[in-house]
Design a protein around this motif. Sequence first.
Motif, PDB file in Angstrom:
ATOM      1  N   ASN A   1       6.715  -8.985   1.263  1.00 22.17           N
ATOM      2  CA  ASN A   1       7.845  -9.697   0.658  1.00 22.17           C
ATOM      3  C   ASN A   1       7.399 -10.354  -0.646  1.00 22.17           C
ATOM      4  O   ASN A   1       6.514 -11.221  -0.643  1.00 22.17           O
ATOM      5  N   PRO A   2       8.006  -9.994  -1.786  1.00 21.31           N
ATOM      6  CA  PRO A   2       7.615 -10.589  -3.077  1.00 21.31           C
ATOM      7  C   PRO A   2       7.717 -12.108  -3.107  1.00 21.31           C
ATOM      8  O   PRO A   2       6.995 -12.766  -3.856  1.00 21.31           O
ATOM      9  N   ALA A   3       8.601 -12.684  -2.285  1.00 20.45           N
ATOM     10  CA  ALA A   3       8.752 -14.135  -2.273  1.00 20.45           C
ATOM     11  C   ALA A   3       7.470 -14.835  -1.824  1.00 20.45           C
ATOM     12  O   ALA A   3       7.250 -16.002  -2.166  1.00 20.45           O
ATOM     13  N   TYR A   4       6.624 -14.137  -1.102  1.00 24.20           N
ATOM     14  CA  TYR A   4       5.374 -14.725  -0.626  1.00 24.20           C
ATOM     15  C   TYR A   4       4.142 -14.230  -1.382  1.00 24.20           C
ATOM     16  O   TYR A   4       3.148 -14.944  -1.497  1.00 24.20           O
ATOM     17  N   THR A   5       4.191 -13.008  -1.897  1.00 16.79           N
ATOM     18  CA  THR A   5       3.003 -12.443  -2.544  1.00 16.79           C
ATOM     19  C   THR A   5       3.073 -12.480  -4.063  1.00 16.79           C
ATOM     20  O   THR A   5       2.043 -12.412  -4.728  1.00 16.79           O
ATOM     21  N   GLY A   6       4.304 -12.541  -4.618  1.00 19.22           N
ATOM     22  CA  GLY A   6       4.455 -12.440  -6.068  1.00 19.22           C
ATOM     23  C   GLY A   6       4.235 -11.037  -6.586  1.00 19.22           C
ATOM     24  O   GLY A   6       4.206 -10.816  -7.805  1.00 19.22           O
ATOM     25  N   ARG A   7       4.125 -10.079  -5.715  1.00 14.68           N
ATOM     26  CA  ARG A   7       3.928  -8.684  -6.106  1.00 14.68           C
ATOM     27  C   ARG A   7       5.201  -7.894  -5.859  1.00 14.68           C
ATOM     28  O   ARG A   7       6.203  -8.418  -5.353  1.00 14.68           O
ATOM     29  N   LEU A   8       5.181  -6.609  -6.176  1.00 15.91           N
ATOM     30  CA  LEU A   8       6.340  -5.762  -5.942  1.00 15.91           C
ATOM     31  C   LEU A   8       6.586  -5.639  -4.438  1.00 15.91           C
ATOM     32  O   LEU A   8       5.661  -5.800  -3.635  1.00 15.91           O
ATOM     33  N   PRO A   9       7.837  -5.356  -4.063  1.00 13.09           N
ATOM     34  CA  PRO A   9       8.124  -5.170  -2.636  1.00 13.09           C
ATOM     35  C   PRO A   9       7.189  -4.137  -2.010  1.00 13.09           C
ATOM     36  O   PRO A   9       6.864  -3.117  -2.615  1.00 13.09           O
ATOM     37  N   PHE A  10       6.758  -4.412  -0.794  1.00 10.47           N
ATOM     38  CA  PHE A  10       5.911  -3.519  -0.005  1.00 10.47           C
ATOM     39  C   PHE A  10       4.541  -3.277  -0.651  1.00 10.47           C
ATOM     40  O   PHE A  10       3.862  -2.312  -0.335  1.00 10.47           O
ATOM     41  N   LEU A  11       4.159  -4.170  -1.572  1.00  9.19           N
ATOM     42  CA  LEU A  11       2.876  -4.045  -2.264  1.00  9.19           C
ATOM     43  C   LEU A  11       2.746  -2.722  -2.997  1.00  9.19           C
ATOM     44  O   LEU A  11       1.640  -2.162  -3.140  1.00  9.19           O
ATOM     45  N   ALA A  12       3.879  -2.206  -3.458  1.00  6.77           N
ATOM     46  CA  ALA A  12       3.891  -0.922  -4.157  1.00  6.77           C
ATOM     47  C   ALA A  12       3.223  -1.056  -5.521  1.00  6.77           C
ATOM     48  O   ALA A  12       3.151  -2.147  -6.103  1.00  6.77           O
ATOM     49  N   ASP A  13       2.759   0.072  -6.060  1.00  9.83           N
ATOM     50  CA  ASP A  13       2.105   0.052  -7.363  1.00  9.83           C
ATOM     51  C   ASP A  13       3.075   0.324  -8.513  1.00  9.83           C
ATOM     52  O   ASP A  13       2.674   0.348  -9.670  1.00  9.83           O
ATOM     53  N   ARG A  14       4.373   0.494  -8.170  1.00 13.71           N
ATOM     54  CA  ARG A  14       5.385   0.725  -9.208  1.00 13.71           C
ATOM     55  C   ARG A  14       6.740   0.348  -8.640  1.00 13.71           C
ATOM     56  O   ARG A  14       6.932   0.313  -7.420  1.00 13.71           O
ATOM     57  N   GLU A  15       7.687   0.074  -9.511  1.00 14.82           N
ATOM     58  CA  GLU A  15       9.052  -0.244  -9.084  1.00 14.82           C
ATOM     59  C   GLU A  15       9.620   0.902  -8.261  1.00 14.82           C
ATOM     60  O   GLU A  15       9.509   2.076  -8.652  1.00 14.82           O
TER      61      GLU A  15
ATOM     62  N   GLY B   1       8.538   1.985  -5.493  1.00 11.28           N
ATOM     63  CA  GLY B   1       7.549   2.634  -4.637  1.00 11.28           C
ATOM     64  C   GLY B   1       7.601   2.093  -3.208  1.00 11.28           C
ATOM     65  O   GLY B   1       7.995   0.950  -2.975  1.00 11.28           O
ATOM     66  N   SER B   2       7.185   2.915  -2.269  1.00  8.18           N
ATOM     67  CA  SER B   2       7.236   2.514  -0.854  1.00  8.18           C
ATOM     68  C   SER B   2       6.041   1.678  -0.438  1.00  8.18           C
ATOM     69  O   SER B   2       6.124   0.904   0.526  1.00  8.18           O
ATOM     70  N   GLY B   3       4.933   1.823  -1.136  1.00  8.89           N
ATOM     71  CA  GLY B   3       3.762   1.026  -0.793  1.00  8.89           C
ATOM     72  C   GLY B   3       3.394   1.127   0.679  1.00  8.89           C
ATOM     73  O   GLY B   3       3.203   2.214   1.216  1.00  8.89           O
ATOM     74  N   VAL B   4       3.331  -0.035   1.328  1.00  2.98           N
ATOM     75  CA  VAL B   4       2.939  -0.078   2.740  1.00  2.98           C
ATOM     76  C   VAL B   4       4.148  -0.288   3.650  1.00  2.98           C
ATOM     77  O   VAL B   4       4.019  -0.792   4.763  1.00  2.98           O
ATOM     78  N   MET B   5       5.327   0.114   3.170  1.00  2.00           N
ATOM     79  CA  MET B   5       6.560  -0.085   3.934  1.00  2.00           C
ATOM     80  C   MET B   5       6.438   0.397   5.378  1.00  2.00           C
ATOM     81  O   MET B   5       6.901  -0.254   6.315  1.00  2.00           O
ATOM     82  N   ILE B   6       5.795   1.553   5.565  1.00  2.00           N
ATOM     83  CA  ILE B   6       5.772   2.176   6.886  1.00  2.00           C
ATOM     84  C   ILE B   6       4.996   1.344   7.910  1.00  2.00           C
ATOM     85  O   ILE B   6       5.193   1.491   9.127  1.00  2.00           O
ATOM     86  N   LEU B   7       4.146   0.435   7.421  1.00  2.00           N
ATOM     87  CA  LEU B   7       3.357  -0.358   8.361  1.00  2.00           C
ATOM     88  C   LEU B   7       4.230  -1.191   9.281  1.00  2.00           C
ATOM     89  O   LEU B   7       3.885  -1.404  10.449  1.00  2.00           O
ATOM     90  N   GLU B   8       5.356  -1.674   8.785  1.00  2.00           N
ATOM     91  CA  GLU B   8       6.233  -2.461   9.648  1.00  2.00           C
ATOM     92  C   GLU B   8       6.797  -1.612  10.782  1.00  2.00           C
ATOM     93  O   GLU B   8       6.959  -2.090  11.908  1.00  2.00           O
ATOM     94  N   TYR B   9       7.107  -0.354  10.494  1.00  2.00           N
ATOM     95  CA  TYR B   9       7.634   0.528  11.538  1.00  2.00           C
ATOM     96  C   TYR B   9       6.563   0.785  12.598  1.00  2.00           C
ATOM     97  O   TYR B   9       6.838   0.768  13.807  1.00  2.00           O
TER      98      TYR B   9
END
Length: 432
Positions: free
Chosen positions: A326-340, A342-350
């Motif tokens: 969550n960007p509200a806590y990390t200050g990074r893109l959603p899901f720690l993605a490397d680009r706007e 991007g899915s990043g680590v989204m699947i980890l929650e599943y």
Amino acid sequence: MKLTGTGLSCAHVAELAGGAARVTIGPTDRARAAWVTARELTGPVYGRSTGVGANKDVEVSGSGLDLLRSHAGGAGALIEAERARGMLAVRLNQLLAGGSGIDPGVLPVLADVIGSGATPPVRAYGAVGTGDLTALATTALCLLGEVAWRDGHDGLRYPLAGSDALPFISSGALTLSDAALALHRVRTLLEAAITVAARSFAAVDASAEPLAAAVHEARPHPGQALVAERLRGMLTRERAARVQDPYGYRAFPQVHGAALDALGHAERVVETDLNAAAENPLISGTLAWHNGNFHAAPLALALDALRAALVQTAQLSAARLATLVNPAYTGRLPFLADREGGSGVMILEYVAQDALAELRHLAAPVTTGTSVISLGTEDHASFATQAARYALRCVEPLEIVLACELVAARHSPCPDRPLDTDLAAARAELSR
């Protein structure tokens, strides 16, 4: 490793079950004294001069080995060799504690069986928490040469007498082995979880204020205070990015500490029984004492509480994972993605929620059920066998939930490294 009937721990069972230790035995004086007494007993003695279960009032004669042949009737797949080795080690240690009345000549043979790597072909189903009768009857038939050991081992035999049949099988050794293996592995994961949480604290700049010694001195639960102290030592700074963080951070010592307390209680229960002469009848002094020490209510209750506690600590891990994407806590893109986008680590929650659902299922209490069997003679069951089996099954999903949090907490985009590789490495790290 020397087995003496005392001092056997969950860690020792895990070592023996893994085949990492050669087994020797200490003095057999207590076992021999009970054997001598048993041979001199007169009058009805359950399982020696009588039948068992509803046949307790029926006098029997003959070899008595029909008890083994009738009870070696388990069902399902063969259990893993590791679990069977653990069962052999537990039963050998119990017999060394004395009280069974079994022929002490079988004790060094059991030690040789464990050292050889031979295991009996024990099947998964056949016990309700009042003794692992099918598993141990199968083992006894292997010693008699009537059933083959697994893996082609031959020659490991001992001529058990009919009077040794019930003394050999009157034990919950497989249930205790499963419980010991589960607790040993769970302890490794719960200790590692504190380090994982520390990484998450750092990743979201969570406040260390809830970890302050003053907080936990005001509510002195042992596990809670221990978790807070360890976590304080891992954090390098006290930054309060928010007035209060979510419960995954703020209540971590309370929830995870409760799991450690439940684990400690379960370990004490298991290790008491690993070294107990919980025989029925118990041959002590000059008498045979008919009793209910085979009933595993303490173990079932302790494991029910532990499995529930594991769900709670895993739920907080999944909650911290939600903040890490969550960007509200990390200050990074959603899901720690490397680009706007991007899915990043989204699947980890599943993945984590799938494993958490499995944990919730495994946490259903066994102690709310019972059974009435053997013509009503045996009118209660602890189902500790199922509690131990489920505790073993909890290890994998708990490890997966924690691994998902760990990957997210230290994630840096690396397109050449698939996410499942990160998860595999994290799981291996947690289990060390």
